[in-house]
Design an enzyme around this catalytic site. Sequence first.
Site, short mmCIF file in Angstrom:
data_model
loop_
_atom_site.label_atom_id
_atom_site.label_comp_id
_atom_site.label_asym_id
_atom_site.label_seq_id
_atom_site.Cartn_x
_atom_site.Cartn_y
_atom_site.Cartn_z
N GLY A 135 -34.69 36.63 -11.89
CA GLY A 135 -34.59 35.64 -13.42
C GLY A 135 -32.80 36.10 -14.32
CG ASP A 183 -29.67 30.52 -17.74
OD1 ASP A 183 -30.26 30.83 -19.29
OD2 ASP A 183 -30.12 29.90 -17.03
#
Length: 393
Positions: A135, A183
């Site tokens: 993650g 991200d």
Amino acid sequence: MSTPVVGEGRDDVADRAGAGFRQRYGTEPAGRWAAPGRVNLIGEHTDYNDGFVLPFALPLRTVVAAAPGPDGRWTVWSELDDEPVEFGAAEADEPGRVDGWAAYVAGVVWALRAAGLDVPGARLAIASDVPVGSGLSSSAAIESAVLAALVDLGGLDLPAERRPRLAQRAENDYVGAPTGIMDQSAVIRGLQGHALFLDCRTEEVEQIPFDPAAAGLAVLVVDSRAPHRHADGEYAARRKSCERAAATLGVAALRDVPTADLDAALARLDDDETRRRVRHVVTEDQRVLDTVALLRAGRVREIGPLLTASHASMRDDFEITVPEVDTAVEAALAAGAHGARMTGGGFGGCVLALLDADAADTVADAVAAAYAERGFAAPGTLTVQPAGGATRL
Ligand code: GLA
């Protein structure tokens, strides 16, 4: 247990990429490009709701060594998998044709070509210190490093502000993961010593100084080592449920529900699960704004309760935590952390905790002990500082 230093005990990742390139292709690369992993300080599942996030880039990086290759063909080698993958324009132009880790590379070629850019053929060698499946955005790191390499090799005109959207398209449309813009933004636009305050609707950014060490603090990242359980399907389900709720409420995205109108909005939804999903997103957006206000005022320690409240909201309302991450958060708080929360998409991944700098080992030991007691696989721990984003080395 002592918290490890980044990169300890391995050759430097840039050296590994360069050596891999020479060994595989028998020649020197034209250059090396790096992109980091990320953690999100706060603002989870808000990005695809057009809301706010506050991630920062990590000192763990993926490095791509690259050189021009035969026209219209790409060869990629990764230290994760000894077999190189080769593909041409036909495979790159058809999402799904290249799969596995190389899909993140082919996806970038696809996204550049779809944007009308003339992508040069290339040979690439990839090494990484960003753990896969934890993650920490190993996929955004590979996409962003490959993107930087291909843009430079081809002399393409693609300013940094446009790159996150393009890398996101690689992931959404080629790889097939319906993720948001956070991200790739963190990985490309991150700045050392800062967290990136991003408005995911306008893509406006503000670099917020975040230097825990200067405040006598540290951020401990705990890899929960929890196996990802149905993460993809659950992520897509959360996203759908938010979109449905926005449609019911007559707004473009949940970002458009002001905190002050939350109760009235919840009263218009007829099932409890949807109400809890909406409450998470709306309150989480507000927590990002509150965190930014505290950081701007230099009140770093005081963000702790917001981090912990974010975790409770993810656990109880958005229902994306698992026993391993809840255990890590509880143990960190019991051992004196000022705040702790799961970071990233959920169903495993990492927890971050804000603590006094000299408490890192105590808190890491407490988390490890709580894990041992429950029979979980031992967690990984690392203290981190915000690092810089994707760059040519
Ligand atoms: C994953 C996705 C991001 C974001 C987070 C949750 O990391 O890639 O776009 O949605 O989950 O905040």
